[in-house]
Design a protein around this motif. Sequence first.
Motif, PDB file in Angstrom:
ATOM      1  N   THR A  30       0.811  -1.219   0.000  1.00 48.62           N
ATOM      2  CA  THR A  30       0.000   0.000   0.000  1.00 48.62           C
ATOM      3  C   THR A  30       0.842   1.265   0.000  1.00 48.62           C
ATOM      4  OG1 THR A  30      -0.134  -0.107   2.424  1.00 48.62           O
ATOM      5  CG2 THR A  30      -1.917  -1.136   1.177  1.00 48.62           C
ATOM      6  N   SER A  31       2.144   1.133  -0.185  1.00 48.53           N
ATOM      7  CA  SER A  31       3.022   2.309  -0.182  1.00 48.53           C
ATOM      8  C   SER A  31       2.689   3.229  -1.351  1.00 48.53           C
ATOM      9  CB  SER A  31       4.489   1.867  -0.281  1.00 48.53           C
ATOM     10  OG  SER A  31       5.326   2.996  -0.459  1.00 48.53           O
ATOM     11  N   PRO A  32       2.554   4.541  -1.095  1.00 52.76           N
ATOM     12  CA  PRO A  32       2.258   5.483  -2.185  1.00 52.76           C
ATOM     13  C   PRO A  32       3.482   5.857  -3.001  1.00 52.76           C
ATOM     14  CG  PRO A  32       2.388   6.655  -0.115  1.00 52.76           C
ATOM     15  CD  PRO A  32       2.569   5.204   0.212  1.00 52.76           C
TER      16      PRO A  32
ATOM     17  N   TYR B 253       4.849  13.169  11.268  1.00 47.26           N
ATOM     18  CA  TYR B 253       4.773  13.392   9.819  1.00 47.26           C
ATOM     19  C   TYR B 253       3.502  12.794   9.232  1.00 47.26           C
ATOM     20  CZ  TYR B 253       5.904  13.082   4.849  1.00 47.26           C
ATOM     21  OH  TYR B 253       5.872  13.191   3.485  1.00 47.26           O
ATOM     22  N   THR B 254       2.903  13.538   8.306  1.00 48.81           N
ATOM     23  CA  THR B 254       1.766  13.049   7.536  1.00 48.81           C
ATOM     24  C   THR B 254       2.071  13.239   6.052  1.00 48.81           C
ATOM     25  OG1 THR B 254       0.696  15.216   7.802  1.00 48.81           O
ATOM     26  CG2 THR B 254      -0.009  13.462   9.280  1.00 48.81           C
ATOM     27  N   PHE B 255       1.683  12.259   5.266  1.00 48.36           N
ATOM     28  CA  PHE B 255       1.982  12.282   3.829  1.00 48.36           C
ATOM     29  C   PHE B 255       0.842  12.931   3.058  1.00 48.36           C
ATOM     30  CE2 PHE B 255       1.621  10.265  -0.373  1.00 48.36           C
ATOM     31  CZ  PHE B 255       2.881  10.563  -0.900  1.00 48.36           C
ATOM     32  N   ASN B 256       1.218  13.753   2.096  1.00 46.30           N
ATOM     33  CA  ASN B 256       0.227  14.374   1.217  1.00 46.30           C
ATOM     34  C   ASN B 256       0.668  14.160  -0.227  1.00 46.30           C
ATOM     35  OD1 ASN B 256      -1.468  16.203  -0.242  1.00 46.30           O
ATOM     36  ND2 ASN B 256      -1.825  17.324   1.674  1.00 46.30           N
ATOM     37  N   PRO B 257      -0.137  13.451  -1.021  1.00 44.58           N
ATOM     38  CA  PRO B 257       0.273  13.154  -2.398  1.00 44.58           C
ATOM     39  C   PRO B 257       0.427  14.394  -3.282  1.00 44.58           C
ATOM     40  CG  PRO B 257      -2.013  12.515  -2.003  1.00 44.58           C
ATOM     41  CD  PRO B 257      -1.443  12.869  -0.686  1.00 44.58           C
ATOM     42  N   LYS B 258      -0.137  15.528  -2.849  1.00 41.54           N
ATOM     43  CA  LYS B 258      -0.035  16.749  -3.649  1.00 41.54           C
ATOM     44  C   LYS B 258       1.353  17.381  -3.541  1.00 41.54           C
ATOM     45  CE  LYS B 258      -4.941  17.874  -3.075  1.00 41.54           C
ATOM     46  NZ  LYS B 258      -5.911  18.881  -2.562  1.00 41.54           N
TER      47      LYS B 258
ATOM     48  N   GLN C 145       5.585  16.871  -2.293  1.00 44.44           N
ATOM     49  CA  GLN C 145       6.627  15.882  -2.045  1.00 44.44           C
ATOM     50  C   GLN C 145       7.585  16.415  -0.987  1.00 44.44           C
ATOM     51  OE1 GLN C 145       8.131  13.607  -5.424  1.00 44.44           O
ATOM     52  NE2 GLN C 145      10.199  13.902  -4.663  1.00 44.44           N
ATOM     53  N   TYR C 146       7.172  16.304   0.257  1.00 43.05           N
ATOM     54  CA  TYR C 146       7.999  16.740   1.371  1.00 43.05           C
ATOM     55  C   TYR C 146       8.484  15.499   2.119  1.00 43.05           C
ATOM     56  CZ  TYR C 146       5.908  21.302   0.439  1.00 43.05           C
ATOM     57  OH  TYR C 146       5.496  22.465  -0.161  1.00 43.05           O
TER      58      TYR C 146
ATOM     59  N   SER D   9      10.056  15.456   5.162  1.00 38.97           N
ATOM     60  CA  SER D   9      10.025  15.551   6.618  1.00 38.97           C
ATOM     61  C   SER D   9       9.217  16.776   7.009  1.00 38.97           C
ATOM     62  CB  SER D   9      11.445  15.660   7.188  1.00 38.97           C
ATOM     63  OG  SER D   9      12.034  16.906   6.823  1.00 38.97           O
ATOM     64  N   MET D  10       8.938  16.905   8.305  1.00 34.74           N
ATOM     65  CA  MET D  10       8.213  18.082   8.768  1.00 34.74           C
ATOM     66  C   MET D  10       9.074  19.336   8.619  1.00 34.74           C
ATOM     67  SD  MET D  10       5.264  16.980   9.442  1.00 34.74           S
ATOM     68  CE  MET D  10       4.473  18.344  10.303  1.00 34.74           C
ATOM     69  N   LEU D  11      10.381  19.201   8.759  1.00 37.11           N
ATOM     70  CA  LEU D  11      11.270  20.346   8.545  1.00 37.11           C
ATOM     71  C   LEU D  11      11.224  20.778   7.077  1.00 37.11           C
ATOM     72  CD1 LEU D  11      14.769  20.839  10.093  1.00 37.11           C
ATOM     73  CD2 LEU D  11      14.428  21.304   7.683  1.00 37.11           C
ATOM     74  N   HIS D  12      11.246  19.813   6.179  1.00 31.76           N
ATOM     75  CA  HIS D  12      11.145  20.091   4.736  1.00 31.76           C
ATOM     76  C   HIS D  12       9.815  20.779   4.423  1.00 31.76           C
ATOM     77  CE1 HIS D  12      11.324  18.360   0.362  1.00 31.76           C
ATOM     78  NE2 HIS D  12      11.575  19.659   0.409  1.00 31.76           N
ATOM     79  N   LYS D  13       8.757  20.312   5.046  1.00 30.74           N
ATOM     80  CA  LYS D  13       7.442  20.911   4.823  1.00 30.74           C
ATOM     81  C   LYS D  13       7.385  22.326   5.406  1.00 30.74           C
ATOM     82  CE  LYS D  13       3.892  18.206   5.427  1.00 30.74           C
ATOM     83  NZ  LYS D  13       2.763  17.435   6.034  1.00 30.74           N
ATOM     84  N   TYR D  14       8.037  22.520   6.551  1.00 30.45           N
ATOM     85  CA  TYR D  14       7.984  23.822   7.216  1.00 30.45           C
ATOM     86  C   TYR D  14       8.702  24.908   6.410  1.00 30.45           C
ATOM     87  CZ  TYR D  14       8.874  27.494  10.623  1.00 30.45           C
ATOM     88  OH  TYR D  14       8.968  28.717  11.254  1.00 30.45           O
ATOM     89  N   VAL D  15       9.895  24.613   5.917  1.00 28.29           N
ATOM     90  CA  VAL D  15      10.654  25.648   5.202  1.00 28.29           C
ATOM     91  C   VAL D  15      10.026  25.960   3.847  1.00 28.29           C
ATOM     92  CG1 VAL D  15      12.814  25.045   6.355  1.00 28.29           C
ATOM     93  CG2 VAL D  15      12.246  23.935   4.192  1.00 28.29           C
TER      94      VAL D  15
END
Length: 315
Positions: free
Chosen positions: A199-201, A264-269, A271-272, A274-280
Amino acid sequence: MEKFQTVLSLYQKHHNAIGYGLMTFLTASGERVFSTVVFSCPCSATWNLPYGLVSLLVPALGLFFLGYMLSARTWRLFTSCCAPAGRTACCAGLHGAVVCTQLSAASALAPLTWVAVALLGGAFYECAARSAPFAQRLCRGRDPSCVAQLPLVPCKQANMSKVQDLLKDLRAESQVIGWILIAIVIIILLAFTSLMRCTSPVSYLQLEFWKIYMKQEENILKTQATAHATVLAKENVKSFFDGSHPKEYNTPSIKDRQQISSLYTFNPKDQYYSMLHKYVNRKEESHSITSAEGDVMVPVLDFVDSFDISTTAEL
């Protein structure tokens, strides 16, 4: 030097498997030492059952909670949860249930190893099974004095040789249960791992790249955090002895640190990694990254929350 680099590279690639293998070995070794040196069946119809069950299950329960305590993901989930400002970051509902299930599954390895090795050894089961509740079943069709003699078997004080022979039957039962438990755990582990991968996206190669990225981010974050803390500490100590005001340093706020510390939560829209990657990469300064439409928990990506920067990095 090349051999050392090869060994180091092999460890970094398989450090999770090596860690679980070492933990399993230490748990099995600890159980054998405990059953040989510490465990001593009381040979009492009253105490055989509780003593055997406590010796079998209480250490396993302790190992289970120890697994929770040693998991970085546990403290990511619970730190600041009870503080008024941090309650919104706590997982609830399905999200929290998924995380707790994953933590429980990871923490169950050591206690299951303890129970399985103990059952294969047979000492705890033999002691617990020679109590009054089990005596009727074991002594069915035997001499009437069997019930009274049965609790004395572990201490080899039974007068009847046929009762003493029950030791082999009980040990066989214990080992059969132990092997069944091992087989069940392996089947469940294989099924769970296969389901997570199925089930890995993301693809296998992207998953491997993701793990490399997380390792590099962890190392760099350790180094930068240590360097920043060192500079800040030096400036504060210098200002204290000089009697001057320290220079202003730009440092992440409490809210910033809370956001990158959330699970961490994954969002297919997007491509982050980590949470640090998403934050910056957030679109607005005031925008929260802890939850967004389309965010989902993906079990195969649980390694994203497994790193920490508690160890000292070399500068």
